[in-house]
Write a protein that holds these residues in place. Structure first.
Motif, PDB file in Angstrom:
ATOM      1  N   CYS A   1      64.609  41.656  12.880  1.00 55.97           N
ATOM      2  CA  CYS A   1      63.395  41.234  12.170  1.00 55.97           C
ATOM      3  C   CYS A   1      63.736  40.729  10.768  1.00 55.97           C
ATOM      4  CB  CYS A   1      62.412  42.397  12.068  1.00 55.97           C
ATOM      5  SG  CYS A   1      61.743  42.960  13.641  1.00 55.97           S
ATOM      6  N   GLY A   2      64.614  41.459  10.079  1.00 51.21           N
ATOM      7  CA  GLY A   2      65.000  41.044   8.734  1.00 51.21           C
ATOM      8  C   GLY A   2      65.714  39.705   8.730  1.00 51.21           C
ATOM      9  N   ILE A   3      66.606  39.494   9.721  1.00 52.64           N
ATOM     10  CA  ILE A   3      67.327  38.219   9.810  1.00 52.64           C
ATOM     11  C   ILE A   3      66.353  37.080  10.096  1.00 52.64           C
ATOM     12  CG2 ILE A   3      69.045  36.943  11.151  1.00 52.64           C
ATOM     13  CD1 ILE A   3      70.524  39.635  11.508  1.00 52.64           C
ATOM     14  N   VAL A   4      65.358  37.358  10.938  1.00 52.95           N
ATOM     15  CA  VAL A   4      64.313  36.349  11.197  1.00 52.95           C
ATOM     16  C   VAL A   4      63.627  35.947   9.895  1.00 52.95           C
ATOM     17  CG1 VAL A   4      62.022  36.026  12.225  1.00 52.95           C
ATOM     18  CG2 VAL A   4      63.879  36.958  13.599  1.00 52.95           C
ATOM     19  N   GLY A   5      63.323  36.929   9.065  1.00 55.47           N
ATOM     20  CA  GLY A   5      62.675  36.636   7.788  1.00 55.47           C
ATOM     21  C   GLY A   5      63.564  35.815   6.868  1.00 55.47           C
ATOM     22  N   ILE A   6      64.853  36.155   6.812  1.00 53.04           N
ATOM     23  CA  ILE A   6      65.791  35.416   5.946  1.00 53.04           C
ATOM     24  C   ILE A   6      65.911  33.962   6.408  1.00 53.04           C
ATOM     25  CG2 ILE A   6      68.208  35.245   5.236  1.00 53.04           C
ATOM     26  CD1 ILE A   6      68.314  38.331   5.438  1.00 53.04           C
ATOM     27  N   VAL A   7      66.044  33.767   7.725  1.00 50.66           N
ATOM     28  CA  VAL A   7      66.133  32.404   8.260  1.00 50.66           C
ATOM     29  C   VAL A   7      64.838  31.644   7.999  1.00 50.66           C
ATOM     30  CG1 VAL A   7      66.376  31.043  10.376  1.00 50.66           C
ATOM     31  CG2 VAL A   7      67.842  33.037  10.003  1.00 50.66           C
ATOM     32  N   THR A   8      63.704  32.330   8.148  1.00 51.14           N
ATOM     33  CA  THR A   8      62.414  31.690   7.894  1.00 51.14           C
ATOM     34  C   THR A   8      62.313  31.181   6.459  1.00 51.14           C
ATOM     35  OG1 THR A   8      61.293  33.087   9.530  1.00 51.14           O
ATOM     36  CG2 THR A   8      59.904  32.059   7.858  1.00 51.14           C
TER      37      THR A   8
END
Length: 808
Positions: A435-442
């Motif tokens: 979830c955190g990586i998704v946020g960073i990529v977003t």
């Protein structure tokens, strides 16, 4: 505030092409000239003495913050023992950040600022900015005091979410936390201006020495100083408040620890309250001055931007500081505060429901993540080094951003493994890491998308510049079209991020829906875990713009202005990209706050409150009122800029007509800058109240109205359901509107710069491009950024006052 007296202003400033320009009040008596004479007086100060005094004052502030953090560590150890480990780690990182900030301040102050001509212009910009903040902060302080009393009264009558706390104690705590949030948010904005008004002259002097690398670094590190301090103060304030609540209610009253985060909501509301007025008031100021200066100066008189012959030029330069710097600082401060508190509430609720063995790890997880933001962004900031003019400034900054993102991913995975691993669900930690990586990529994708739609190296901005050849109308049509189109990709990216993070959380092995929503909260933290670096890029723009203004007004050569113009053009892109990043973070934070509101009500009524039926006509009405509030706020804020700009235009025209020597060759008369500053100050402070009160009052009006209706129709939760609809529909509409306004305004601005770069200054194409830029100014710097704050302000208002809307 030092530097002000009841005497007239007679500061000598260097004018165009080396001419000596005097800033003085007009001889005729008018309400604006009287206001100016009573408010603004530039006071000559020795550069070396001023630098020593400034650095000493800043050191005192930083050391006081270090002392507070150290005190909290000692109290935390005495109160919580080894359970305070997470808080101690957060506070130690904050202390390290404060010392980095002090290092940046010393590095900046060490640069030369003793050029007499540039110094006088810089001092006047500083005086104007400090004068506006003095008046604005006085008004905000009175309103905050009134609201804190209202909150105290309301909490005496609302139901408590915990049995261990009396209504009186809860009222006192919420009022104090509101005041603390207001103070910290206001201080963050002030530091933004403190930094920018001291860096601008050093940028101008570095450009004058043709030292491109240090000119670039001063712009970037000047913005980084205030960004680091804002985030550090936000985290420190939340730690202080949590510690206070823990001592009073957990240690002495026996409150369950999972109920503590709900009591912190007042801090987020205070931060949003101040950010709203600072972003809105500063935005009205900066764009009213900018529009007034451009309409007469560029279009009617055909003089360059920041030309010292333009009576509104100083007001325009002051606006860069009080709007772009102070407003943005308060904006990001409240976004981080709201997201941390909302995620703490969700983490506490999820951990309690899942019966995890280390509940405090779930509660402190957002604080640890944002503390690591200080670390990874600090490393990225110090890694930014220009390779010379052969490398685009944006490329240099994005290289540092990539370093911060890479470190953020490593830190996020490690933190989730340590803090979110639980025997109840052994695989949950890597789900939340995802979830955190998704946020960073977003966050990175939103920056790239915004860059595409606002940078003149790409097709959208080029199409607006091309449309300007056929006239003003086609320029406006093209700009609106680009703005509308630019909402598509960001919304798609945010939607995909929400879906992925929700299902990663839902399949983590922890309780279903709650874990899913916590997954979206973790994605929001991932998105904001490089917020300090992005905010540094945002602050780059206004500092470069101010430096360019000082270069122009002091009559420097074209080759020097080329350096600051190049940095200013990049600054427009970084500001636009930062706004795209901020609105994306606000959107995800509002979803977190929405769920936190539902959790708060579930605790209050003792049963799940998770589903809102949008087929219910009252919920639909609440949603429509939320949409209406966004459009009405946008309209009123645009009108505020327009009405204030009209007065500036009239004053500038009056001066050109009544003082023809301003435009004579050689120049025989000097413009009166002070009256324009006074006009914009009065107009901005007066005009900001109506739209701000609308945003603050509408959730309360909707909640109370449908509470009354529900009490008569046997629906005790109707007020809560309706205000939930208001919150969700309003947030979605605000997100769409903010993206449209931010990107269309940024595209218009850089289309004008592209036309100027092509050598078409003074042509009909350039005049059409200036018209587009003028229309876009309140889009991107007033209404758009204010909507970032509005959607979180409405959410925190509902979170704080939500229990009042139930009639049971």
């Amino acid at each position: 505030m030092s530097g002000y007296s009841q005497s007239n202003l007679r500061t000598r400033m260097s004018g165009n092409k080396g001419a000596d320009v005097a800033i003085s009040l007009p001889m005729q008596d008018s309400k604006y000239s009287r206001m100016a004479s009573e408010t603004y007086t530039a006071k000559p100060v020795s550069a070396s003495l001023d630098n020593i005094k400034s650095l000493e004052q800043f050191q005192q502030l930083v050391y006081s913050m270090v002392g507070l953090a150290g005190f909290c560590i000692l109290v935390g150890l005495m109160s919580m023992g080894f359970r305070a480990g997470y808080m101690i780690l957060v506070l130690l990182i904050c202390i390290g950040s404060f010392y980095l900030i002090l290092h940046l301040a010393k590095w900046i102050i060490a640069f030369n600022d003793n050029d007499p001509e540039m110094r006088k212009i810089s001092d006047y910009i500083r005086e104007g900015a400090q004068g506006f903040l003095t008046v604005q902060y006085t008004a905000i302080a009175w309103m905050a005091a009134i609201v804190s009393v209202i909150i105290f009264g309301i909490y005496l009558f609302r139901a408590s979410t915990t049995k261990e706390v009396s209504k009186f104690t809860l009222a006192v705590l919420t009022s104090l936390s509101f005041i603390l949030g207001c103070f910290c948010s206001a201080l963050a904005g002030y530091i933004g201006v403190w930094s920018s008004v001291r860096v601008n002259i050093r940028v101008a002097m570095a450009a004058g020495a043709r030292d491109y690398m240090n000119c670039f670094l001063l712009c970037f590190r000047g913005g980084a100083l205030s960004a680091c301090l804002s985030a550090s103060m936000c985290i420190l304030g939340i730690c202080m408040l949590y510690l206070l609540v823990h001592i009073i209610f957990v240690d002495f009253s026996g409150m369950p620890i999972h109920e503590v985060p709900v009591l912190l909501a007042g801090y987020g509301f205070g931060a949003s309250f101040v950010a709203l007025f600072m972003q809105l008031g500063g935005g009205i100021y900066t764009k009213a001055a900018d529009v007034g200066a451009d309409m007469v100066g560029k279009i009617e008189q055909n003089i360059p931007e920041d030309d010292p012959r333009n009576p509104a030029v100083i007001a325009d330069l002051v606006g860069d500081n009080v709007g772009d710097c102070a407003g943005s600082m308060a904006d990001v401060f409240e976004s981080i505060a709201a997201e941390i508190i909302g995620t703490m509430i969700l983490g506490a609720s999820l951990g309690h429901e899942a019966k995890v063995e280390n509940l405090e790890a779930f509660i402190f997880f957002p604080l640890i993540i944002h503390a690591f933001d200080l670390v990874v962004s600090g490393i990225g900031i110090m890694a930014v080094e220009s390779r010379g003019r052969s490398e685009a400034p944006l490329t240099t900054m994005l290289r540092g951003y990539m370093i911060s993102m890479f470190l953020a991913i490593i830190g996020f995975v490690a933190t989730t493994r340590v803090m979110l691993y639980t025997a109840v669900a052994p695989s949950a930690w890597w789900h939340f890491s995802g979830c955190g990586i998704v946020g960073i990529v977003t966050s990175y994708l939103l920056v790239l998308i915004t860059k595409y739609y606002t940078d003149y190296d790409y097709k959208p901005v080029q199409s607006i510049a091309r449309a300007s050849k056929s006239g003003h109308g086609t320029n406006i049509i093209a700009g609106v079209g680009v703005g509308m189109e630019s909402t598509g990709l960001p919304i798609t990216v945010i939607s995909i991020a929400l879906v992925i993070s929700y299902y990663l959380g839902k399949t983590s092995g922890l309780p279903g829906a709650a874990a899913g929503v916590f997954g979206t909260a973790v994605a929001t933290m991932g998105m904001l875990c490089t917020a300090v670096f992005v905010l540094s890029m945002n602050n780059f723009g206004p500092i470069a713009d101010n430096g360019g203004g000082i270069v122009e007004m002091s009559g420097q050569g074209e080759e020097i202005r080329e350096i600051t113009d190049m940095l200013d053009a990049v600054g427009n892109v970084t500001k636009a990209a930062s706004k795209g990043y901020a609105v994306g973070g606000s959107a995800l934070a509002c979803f977190v706050l929405f769920q936190a509101f539902l959790d708060e009500i579930s605790i209050l009524i003792g049963k799940p409150f998770q589903n809102i039926d949008i087929s219910n006509v009252e919920v639909v009405i609440g949603g429509m009122l939320g949409v209406m509030t966004i459009f009405l706020f946008t309209g009123w804020s645009m009108q505020a800029v327009g009405s204030t700009a009209e007065k500036v235009v009239q004053e500038v025209r009056r001066q050109f007509q009544s003082m023809p020597g301003i435009m004579a060759t050689p120049q025989t008369q000097t413009p009166d800058y002070t009256t324009c500053v006074a006009i914009v100050t009065k107009g901005a402070l007066g005009a900001m109240v109506k739209p701000a009160l609308l945003a603050l009052s509408m959730p309360v009006i909707v909640g109370f109205t449908f509470r009354i209706i529900g009490s008569y129709t046997g629906q005790p939760l109707l007020g809560l359901e309706t205000v939930a609809g208001f919150m969700m529909f309003g947030s979605i509409t605000g997100l769409m509107m903010a993206i449209f306004l931010d990107n269309s305004g940024g595209a218009w601005d850089n289309a004008k710069k592209l036309v100027e770069k092509s050598g078409a200054k003074g042509t009909p194409q350039h005049q059409a491009a200036v018209t587009g830029d003028t229309v876009g100014d309140p889009f991107k710097d007033t209404s758009g950024p204010s909507l970032h704050v509005i959607i979180t302000t409405m959410s925190t208002t509902i979170l704080v006052l939500g229990p009042l809307f139930a009639s049971y």
